[in-house]
Scaffold this active site. Structure first.
Site, PDB file in Angstrom:
ATOM      1  N   LYS A 231      83.537  41.947  10.785  1.00  0.00           N
ATOM      2  CA  LYS A 231      83.833  41.940   9.351  1.00  0.00           C
ATOM      3  C   LYS A 231      85.015  41.009   9.111  1.00  0.00           C
ATOM      4  O   LYS A 231      86.093  41.204   9.663  1.00  0.00           O
ATOM      5  CB  LYS A 231      84.160  43.367   8.876  1.00  0.00           C
ATOM      6  CG  LYS A 231      84.679  43.437   7.427  1.00  0.00           C
ATOM      7  CD  LYS A 231      84.889  44.873   6.941  1.00  0.00           C
ATOM      8  CE  LYS A 231      85.570  44.918   5.561  1.00  0.00           C
ATOM      9  NZ  LYS A 231      85.800  46.298   5.086  1.00  0.00           N
ATOM     10  N   ASP A 236      90.915  42.217   0.789  1.00  0.00           N
ATOM     11  CA  ASP A 236      90.074  43.195   0.097  1.00  0.00           C
ATOM     12  C   ASP A 236      90.854  43.864  -1.032  1.00  0.00           C
ATOM     13  O   ASP A 236      91.653  44.762  -0.807  1.00  0.00           O
ATOM     14  CB  ASP A 236      89.572  44.250   1.097  1.00  0.00           C
ATOM     15  CG  ASP A 236      88.624  45.260   0.440  1.00  0.00           C
ATOM     16  OD1 ASP A 236      88.188  45.009  -0.707  1.00  0.00           O
ATOM     17  OD2 ASP A 236      88.313  46.276   1.089  1.00  0.00           O
ATOM     18  N   LYS A 243      91.293  48.409  -5.991  1.00  0.00           N
ATOM     19  CA  LYS A 243      92.147  49.345  -5.256  1.00  0.00           C
ATOM     20  C   LYS A 243      93.501  49.443  -5.943  1.00  0.00           C
ATOM     21  O   LYS A 243      93.972  48.457  -6.511  1.00  0.00           O
ATOM     22  CB  LYS A 243      92.403  48.825  -3.833  1.00  0.00           C
ATOM     23  CG  LYS A 243      91.257  48.887  -2.876  1.00  0.00           C
ATOM     24  CD  LYS A 243      91.700  48.315  -1.514  1.00  0.00           C
ATOM     25  CE  LYS A 243      90.548  48.234  -0.523  1.00  0.00           C
ATOM     26  NZ  LYS A 243      90.009  49.522  -0.123  1.00  0.00           N
ATOM     27  N   ASP A 313      84.001  48.024  -3.763  1.00  0.00           N
ATOM     28  CA  ASP A 313      84.954  48.180  -2.665  1.00  0.00           C
ATOM     29  C   ASP A 313      84.263  48.534  -1.346  1.00  0.00           C
ATOM     30  O   ASP A 313      84.884  48.489  -0.292  1.00  0.00           O
ATOM     31  CB  ASP A 313      86.003  49.241  -3.031  1.00  0.00           C
ATOM     32  CG  ASP A 313      87.250  49.163  -2.182  1.00  0.00           C
ATOM     33  OD1 ASP A 313      87.398  48.163  -1.444  1.00  0.00           O
ATOM     34  OD2 ASP A 313      88.074  50.102  -2.251  1.00  0.00           O
ATOM     35  N   GLU A 315      82.417  46.747   0.411  1.00  0.00           N
ATOM     36  CA  GLU A 315      81.936  45.374   0.570  1.00  0.00           C
ATOM     37  C   GLU A 315      81.668  45.008   2.018  1.00  0.00           C
ATOM     38  O   GLU A 315      80.866  44.124   2.299  1.00  0.00           O
ATOM     39  CB  GLU A 315      82.961  44.397  -0.030  1.00  0.00           C
ATOM     40  CG  GLU A 315      84.129  43.989   0.870  1.00  0.00           C
ATOM     41  CD  GLU A 315      85.043  45.149   1.270  1.00  0.00           C
ATOM     42  OE1 GLU A 315      85.028  46.182   0.583  1.00  0.00           O
ATOM     43  OE2 GLU A 315      85.771  45.013   2.277  1.00  0.00           O
ATOM     44  N   ARG A 317      80.152  46.535   4.455  1.00  0.00           N
ATOM     45  CA  ARG A 317      78.777  46.764   4.908  1.00  0.00           C
ATOM     46  C   ARG A 317      77.827  45.710   4.338  1.00  0.00           C
ATOM     47  O   ARG A 317      76.811  45.409   4.961  1.00  0.00           O
ATOM     48  CB  ARG A 317      78.347  48.190   4.524  1.00  0.00           C
ATOM     49  CG  ARG A 317      78.313  48.441   3.046  1.00  0.00           C
ATOM     50  CD  ARG A 317      78.340  49.932   2.705  1.00  0.00           C
ATOM     51  NE  ARG A 317      79.671  50.520   2.915  1.00  0.00           N
ATOM     52  CZ  ARG A 317      79.953  51.807   2.730  1.00  0.00           C
ATOM     53  NH1 ARG A 317      78.992  52.642   2.378  1.00  0.00           N
ATOM     54  NH2 ARG A 317      81.175  52.260   2.931  1.00  0.00           N
TER      55      ARG A 317
END
Ligand code: BES
Ligand code: MN
Ligand code: ZN
Length: 473
Positions: A231, A236, A243, A313, A315, A317
């Site tokens: 990943k 993020d 977030k 969020d 994201e 996967r």
């Protein structure tokens, strides 16, 4: 005259007090007694002296690899601004695994990353081991430590600099001698990598898929193709499912999985392991903006399956699913291992020091558990609970990207793993959720605050063993 620290090796006696092995030239028994030294791993007693050379006695506990790794790290920190460090192993030579662990502790404990205007000038630059040695153990320790430091550098680099394209170029620099290919946003779009494109579309800094290969298997006929997937979210924010600030503070490290697999390939190539390994790093920046994907959007993953994105969020996967599907459909991987800072629920379950292991294959899980034990990067196997799979059913798409909250099944790390499993095509697959150990809040044994490089030692140990086992057949 260079400042040198010398290691003596006390071990724990039956009565819990430190003693020196063998018959050292100087007898420090009185000193150890006076200091009430226990010889516990990493305990350091300085021998009083007016000489510019410092003499340190370091505890190695029961002498296990874990103890020796701790001792090495403690020593490296004590010798931080020394010119050189000599470690006297003549009276207490560890076995190969112990030597490797000691050197890993010394090297990884002295890692530092700084963007200060005036960084400290003095840093430990030379380590000397005194005594007989084992070259293979040293090579393994040095290669994995250099690779781990490279992974830490990638994670610690602030996201102002660290764009997906930066990561792709950094991979090229790191993996000189390997074959490195990069798909840019245009190629990703035209070739159907809808997960990576969807996650990356909110950022002005477009996504990349990095594919790096090392083939040390040569013309061997029965070669296993290992594909490692990482990943690589370079930051993020959560996207439109934004977030809060506190949850964003560590999110420059959301590419820790990509850093680990890229750096592992460096170590594998340096060690010239006779295996074939491909690394896929799915890199994107998850940002909220007018072009960002919306909750409720439906995207098409590589290979054609559709996903209803209910929380932007979740994201990781989405980018991993594309890469895993590519490993299955195009690379025809014999085994897939992905590494990801995937879920905040993982450190809730296992804490900051242990990664979660999910696997579709018991033999693969056992191999990784053995590698964790050997490398000192702990993991714990988690279940792929079949009854939770229904939480990923969507009325309008093939899957939803988060478990349906109304079902109240919880287990966010498990549903994330079940989501990934959908894209493995039934191939042997393992998933390491490193949301806990990927970053450290403070210096801790061989780990340093910030990126830890977790996974490099583990995966290198696993691949080393895999190469050895293949060679025997
Ligand atoms: N990158 C995070 C997971 C994470 C959290 C890593 C804390 C390291 C430390 C991931 O992309 C994420 O945001 N996951 C969500 C999933 C949820 C929306 C289903 C989470 O864990 O809250
Ligand atoms: Mn996220
Ligand atoms: Zn993330």
């Amino acid at each position: 005259m260079p400042e040198v620290a010398v290691l003596a090796v006390p071990t724990v006696g039956d009565d819990g007090s430190a003693r020196l092995p063998g018959t050292p030239a100087d007898d420090f028994t009185d000193l150890l007694e006076r200091e009430q030294a226990k010889g516990s791993p990493g305990e350091v007693v300085a021998v009083p002296s007016s000489s510019p050379t410092r003499l340190l006695l370091v505890g190695t506990g029961a002498g296990t690899p874990t103890d020796l790794r701790k001792a090495g790290a403690a020593l490296a920190r004590k010798a931080k601004d020394a010119e050189g460090l000599a470690v006297d192993l003549r009276e207490a030579l560890p076995d190969a695994a112990g030597l490797r662990a000691l050197v890993e502790g010394l090297l990884l404990g002295s890692y530092s990353f700084t963007r200060k205007k005036e960084p400290k000038q003095r840093a430990l630059t030379a380590i000397t081991l005194v005594g007989p040695t084992d070259q293979a153990a040293l090579d393994a320790a040095i290669s994995t430590s250099i690779a781990t430091a490279a992974a830490r550098d990638l994670v610690n680099t602030p996201s102002l600099e660290k764009t997906p394209d930066w990561l792709a170029r950094a991979a090229g620099d790191l993996l000189q001698g390997c074959d490195v290919k990069v798909l840019d946003e245009k190629a990703l779009k035209s070739r159907g990598f809808g997960g990576i494109v969807g996650v990356g579309q909110g950022s002005t800094r477009p996504p990349r898929l990095i594919e790096a290969r090392y083939d040390g298997a040569g013309s061997r006929d029965s070669k296993t193709h290992v594909v490692l997937v990482g990943k690589g979210i370079t930051f993020d924010t959560g996207g439109l499912s934004l977030k809060p600030n506190a949850s964003m503070l560590d999110m420059k490290g959301d590419m820790g999985g990509a850093a680990a697999v890229l750096a592992t390939l460096r170590a594998v190539a340096d060690l010239k392991l006779p295996i074939k390994v491909t690394v896929l790093a799915a890199a994107a920046e998850n940002m909220p903006s007018g072009t960002a994907q919306r909750p409720g959007d439906v995207l098409t993953q590589y290979g054609g399956r559709t996903v209803e994105v209910l929380n932007t969020d979740a994201e990781g996967r989405l980018v991993l699913a594309d890469a895993i599907a590519y490993a299955d459909r195009d690379l025809k991987a014999d085994v897939i291992v992905d590494v990801a800072t995937l879920t905040g629920a993982m450190p809730v379950a296992l804490g900051k020091k242990v990664a979660g292991l999910f696997a579709s294959d018991d033999a693969l899980a056992a191999q990784l558990e053995a590698a964790a034990e050997a490398s000192g990067e702990p993991l714990w196997r988690m279940p792929l609970v079949e009854d939770y799979r229904v939480a990923l059913d969507s009325p309008i798409a093939d899957l939803r990207n988060i478990g349906e909250p109304k079902l109240k099944l919880m287990g966010g790390s498990i549903t994330a793993a079940l989501f990934l499993r959908e894209f493995t095509g039934g191939r042997p697959w393992a998933h390491l959720d490193i949301a806990g150990p990927g970053m450290a809040g403070s210096d801790d044994d061989e780990k340093t605050k910030g990126g830890t490089g977790y996974g490099v030692r583990l995966l290198t140990a696993w691949l080393t063993e895999l190469a050895r086992a293949k060679g025997r057949r």
